[in-house]
Write a protein that holds these residues in place. Structure first.
Motif, PDB file in Angstrom:
ATOM      1  N   ASP A 131     -56.170 103.660 105.971  1.00 57.02           N
ATOM      2  CA  ASP A 131     -56.492 102.571 105.037  1.00 57.02           C
ATOM      3  C   ASP A 131     -55.216 101.815 104.700  1.00 57.02           C
ATOM      4  N   ILE A 132     -55.305 100.496 104.679  1.00 57.08           N
ATOM      5  CA  ILE A 132     -54.112  99.687 104.420  1.00 57.08           C
ATOM      6  C   ILE A 132     -54.489  98.426 103.655  1.00 57.08           C
ATOM      7  N   VAL A 133     -53.635  98.039 102.728  1.00 52.31           N
ATOM      8  CA  VAL A 133     -53.751  96.764 102.022  1.00 52.31           C
ATOM      9  C   VAL A 133     -52.423  96.047 102.238  1.00 52.31           C
ATOM     10  N   VAL A 134     -52.498  94.803 102.714  1.00 48.51           N
ATOM     11  CA  VAL A 134     -51.294  94.023 102.973  1.00 48.51           C
ATOM     12  C   VAL A 134     -51.391  92.737 102.159  1.00 48.51           C
ATOM     13  N   GLY A 135     -50.355  92.444 101.394  1.00 50.65           N
ATOM     14  CA  GLY A 135     -50.337  91.246 100.557  1.00 50.65           C
ATOM     15  C   GLY A 135     -49.285  90.260 101.027  1.00 50.65           C
ATOM     16  N   PHE A 136     -49.655  88.975 101.000  1.00 49.27           N
ATOM     17  CA  PHE A 136     -48.752  87.897 101.410  1.00 49.27           C
ATOM     18  C   PHE A 136     -48.733  86.824 100.343  1.00 49.27           C
ATOM     19  N   GLU A 137     -47.625  86.107 100.283  1.00 48.47           N
ATOM     20  CA  GLU A 137     -47.536  84.985  99.352  1.00 48.47           C
ATOM     21  C   GLU A 137     -48.293  83.772  99.884  1.00 48.47           C
ATOM     22  N   HIS A 138     -48.274  83.581 101.208  1.00 48.73           N
ATOM     23  CA  HIS A 138     -48.904  82.404 101.817  1.00 48.73           C
ATOM     24  C   HIS A 138     -50.045  82.813 102.743  1.00 48.73           C
ATOM     25  N   GLN A 139     -51.134  82.060 102.689  1.00 49.39           N
ATOM     26  CA  GLN A 139     -52.309  82.363 103.495  1.00 49.39           C
ATOM     27  C   GLN A 139     -51.998  82.304 104.988  1.00 49.39           C
ATOM     28  N   ALA A 140     -51.157  81.366 105.417  1.00 50.40           N
ATOM     29  CA  ALA A 140     -50.820  81.226 106.839  1.00 50.40           C
ATOM     30  C   ALA A 140     -50.188  82.506 107.380  1.00 50.40           C
ATOM     31  N   ASP A 141     -49.326  83.142 106.564  1.00 52.22           N
ATOM     32  CA  ASP A 141     -48.700  84.404 106.984  1.00 52.22           C
ATOM     33  C   ASP A 141     -49.746  85.499 107.134  1.00 52.22           C
ATOM     34  N   ALA A 142     -50.702  85.532 106.215  1.00 54.79           N
ATOM     35  CA  ALA A 142     -51.760  86.545 106.270  1.00 54.79           C
ATOM     36  C   ALA A 142     -52.613  86.375 107.523  1.00 54.79           C
ATOM     37  N   ARG A 202     -51.725  84.934 110.353  1.00 60.16           N
ATOM     38  CA  ARG A 202     -50.924  85.266 111.528  1.00 60.16           C
ATOM     39  C   ARG A 202     -50.815  86.792 111.692  1.00 60.16           C
ATOM     40  N   PHE A 203     -50.593  87.501 110.578  1.00 62.61           N
ATOM     41  CA  PHE A 203     -50.508  88.964 110.619  1.00 62.61           C
ATOM     42  C   PHE A 203     -51.826  89.566 111.101  1.00 62.61           C
ATOM     43  N   TRP A 204     -52.939  89.072 110.553  1.00 62.72           N
ATOM     44  CA  TRP A 204     -54.265  89.574 110.916  1.00 62.72           C
ATOM     45  C   TRP A 204     -54.483  89.426 112.421  1.00 62.72           C
ATOM     46  N   ASP A 205     -54.153  88.261 112.963  1.00 60.04           N
ATOM     47  CA  ASP A 205     -54.356  87.999 114.381  1.00 60.04           C
ATOM     48  C   ASP A 205     -53.462  88.901 115.243  1.00 60.04           C
ATOM     49  N   GLU A 206     -52.206  89.046 114.861  1.00 62.14           N
ATOM     50  CA  GLU A 206     -51.286  89.871 115.645  1.00 62.14           C
ATOM     51  C   GLU A 206     -51.633  91.357 115.550  1.00 62.14           C
ATOM     52  N   LEU A 207     -52.080  91.800 114.382  1.00 54.82           N
ATOM     53  CA  LEU A 207     -52.496  93.197 114.230  1.00 54.82           C
ATOM     54  C   LEU A 207     -53.707  93.489 115.113  1.00 54.82           C
ATOM     55  N   ARG A 208     -54.677  92.575 115.118  1.00 54.56           N
ATOM     56  CA  ARG A 208     -55.870  92.744 115.961  1.00 54.56           C
ATOM     57  C   ARG A 208     -55.483  92.864 117.434  1.00 54.56           C
ATOM     58  N   GLN A 209     -54.589  91.980 117.886  1.00 60.13           N
ATOM     59  CA  GLN A 209     -54.142  92.016 119.273  1.00 60.13           C
ATOM     60  C   GLN A 209     -53.399  93.309 119.592  1.00 60.13           C
ATOM     61  N   ARG A 210     -52.561  93.754 118.652  1.00 55.84           N
ATOM     62  CA  ARG A 210     -51.792  94.984 118.860  1.00 55.84           C
ATOM     63  C   ARG A 210     -52.716  96.191 118.978  1.00 55.84           C
ATOM     64  N   LEU A 211     -53.721  96.268 118.114  1.00 53.60           N
ATOM     65  CA  LEU A 211     -54.657  97.393 118.164  1.00 53.60           C
ATOM     66  C   LEU A 211     -55.467  97.397 119.456  1.00 53.60           C
ATOM     67  N   GLU A 212     -55.812  96.205 119.956  1.00 50.19           N
ATOM     68  CA  GLU A 212     -56.583  96.107 121.201  1.00 50.19           C
ATOM     69  C   GLU A 212     -55.822  96.711 122.376  1.00 50.19           C
ATOM     70  N   GLN A 213     -54.504  96.663 122.349  1.00 56.65           N
ATOM     71  CA  GLN A 213     -53.695  97.249 123.420  1.00 56.65           C
ATOM     72  C   GLN A 213     -53.909  98.763 123.522  1.00 56.65           C
ATOM     73  N   PHE A 214     -54.329  99.384 122.410  1.00 48.05           N
ATOM     74  CA  PHE A 214     -54.559 100.829 122.389  1.00 48.05           C
ATOM     75  C   PHE A 214     -56.055 101.168 122.360  1.00 48.05           C
ATOM     76  N   GLY A 215     -56.888 100.173 122.614  1.00 51.37           N
ATOM     77  CA  GLY A 215     -58.328 100.392 122.611  1.00 51.37           C
ATOM     78  C   GLY A 215     -58.910 100.585 121.230  1.00 51.37           C
ATOM     79  N   LEU A 216     -58.237 100.063 120.216  1.00 56.94           N
ATOM     80  CA  LEU A 216     -58.695 100.188 118.827  1.00 56.94           C
ATOM     81  C   LEU A 216     -59.092  98.820 118.300  1.00 56.94           C
ATOM     82  N   GLU A 217     -59.818  98.826 117.198  1.00 56.16           N
ATOM     83  CA  GLU A 217     -60.176  97.553 116.566  1.00 56.16           C
ATOM     84  C   GLU A 217     -60.272  97.717 115.062  1.00 56.16           C
ATOM     85  N   LEU A 218     -60.113  96.619 114.350  1.00 55.72           N
ATOM     86  CA  LEU A 218     -60.241  96.612 112.891  1.00 55.72           C
ATOM     87  C   LEU A 218     -61.703  96.804 112.513  1.00 55.72           C
TER      88      LEU A 218
END
Length: 198
Positions: A9-20, A22-38
């Motif tokens: 379980d993880i909660v990630v907070g950002f000051e700007h929506q654009a950063d959030a 971008r993080f969401w998209d990159e995390l999704r891509q990173r997890l897909e490399q290991f056959g995982l998903e959000l």
């Protein structure tokens, strides 16, 4: 950026929506490399924090959304002075489940002596409070204790055929065995406060 994680379980907070985003998209891509998903139902982007209420009000939206993490519902609240305060409340469904479990156990041990029931319930209430005793959650803790006493009273009344147990007597029994909830985990500003002799 703020990251709070426990197991998966993880909660990630950002000051700007654009950063959030971008993080969401990159995390999704990173997890897909290991056959995982959000988890589709648990993963969401929401506006939360000190300025969330004012910003949503300016845009004609309702109150800030809440989120659930580690058994608590997190709420953008207001202090008595009108400032922002992070409120944490025990999840209602978790409390109901725990109270149901207590009810079943009490019925199972209905004819055990009151001291035996009291010792067991003291352990249950102490353990529950030890986890949930955070600032802004005192009302939920008091509700939990009251509900435990009410269920205990019902069990004691069911086993007594001769005379009815009064609520006043039940309060005395409860006060003898059950702790009164108090906040055990202060705010981080108090918990990590350091004083210097200078």
């Amino acid at each position: 950026m703020i990251v709070v994680r426990y197991a998966d379980d993880i909660v990630v907070g950002f000051e700007h929506q654009a950063d959030a985003l971008r993080f969401w998209d990159e995390l999704r891509q990173r997890l897909e490399q290991f056959g995982l998903e959000l988890h589709a139902e648990k993963t969401r982007l929401l506006e939360f924090g000190r300025h969330a209420a004012a910003r949503r009000r300016d845009r004609g939206l309702g109150r800030p959304q809440t989120f659930v993490f580690l058994g608590f519902t997190f709420i953008c609240g207001t202090s008595q002075r009108g400032g922002f305060v992070l409120q944490r409340k025990t999840r209602a469904d978790r409390m109901r489940a725990k109270l149901q479990e207590i009810k079943v156990q009490l019925r199972r041990h209905m004819h055990a002596p009151i001291p035996e029931q009291g010792r067991w319930l003291r352990g249950v209430v102490t353990g529950y409070v030890a986890y949930h005793a955070v600032p802004t959650n005192r009302r939920a803790l008091m509700t939990f204790r009251f509900q435990v006493v009410e269920r205990w009273c019902r069990v004691l009344r069911r086993r007594s055929q001769k005379r009815r147990l009064t609520w006043q007597r039940m309060r005395q029994i409860a006060n003898a065995w059950l702790p009164t909830p108090r906040i055990l985990h202060p705010w981080p500003s108090q918990r990590f406060a350091v004083t210097h002799p200078r």
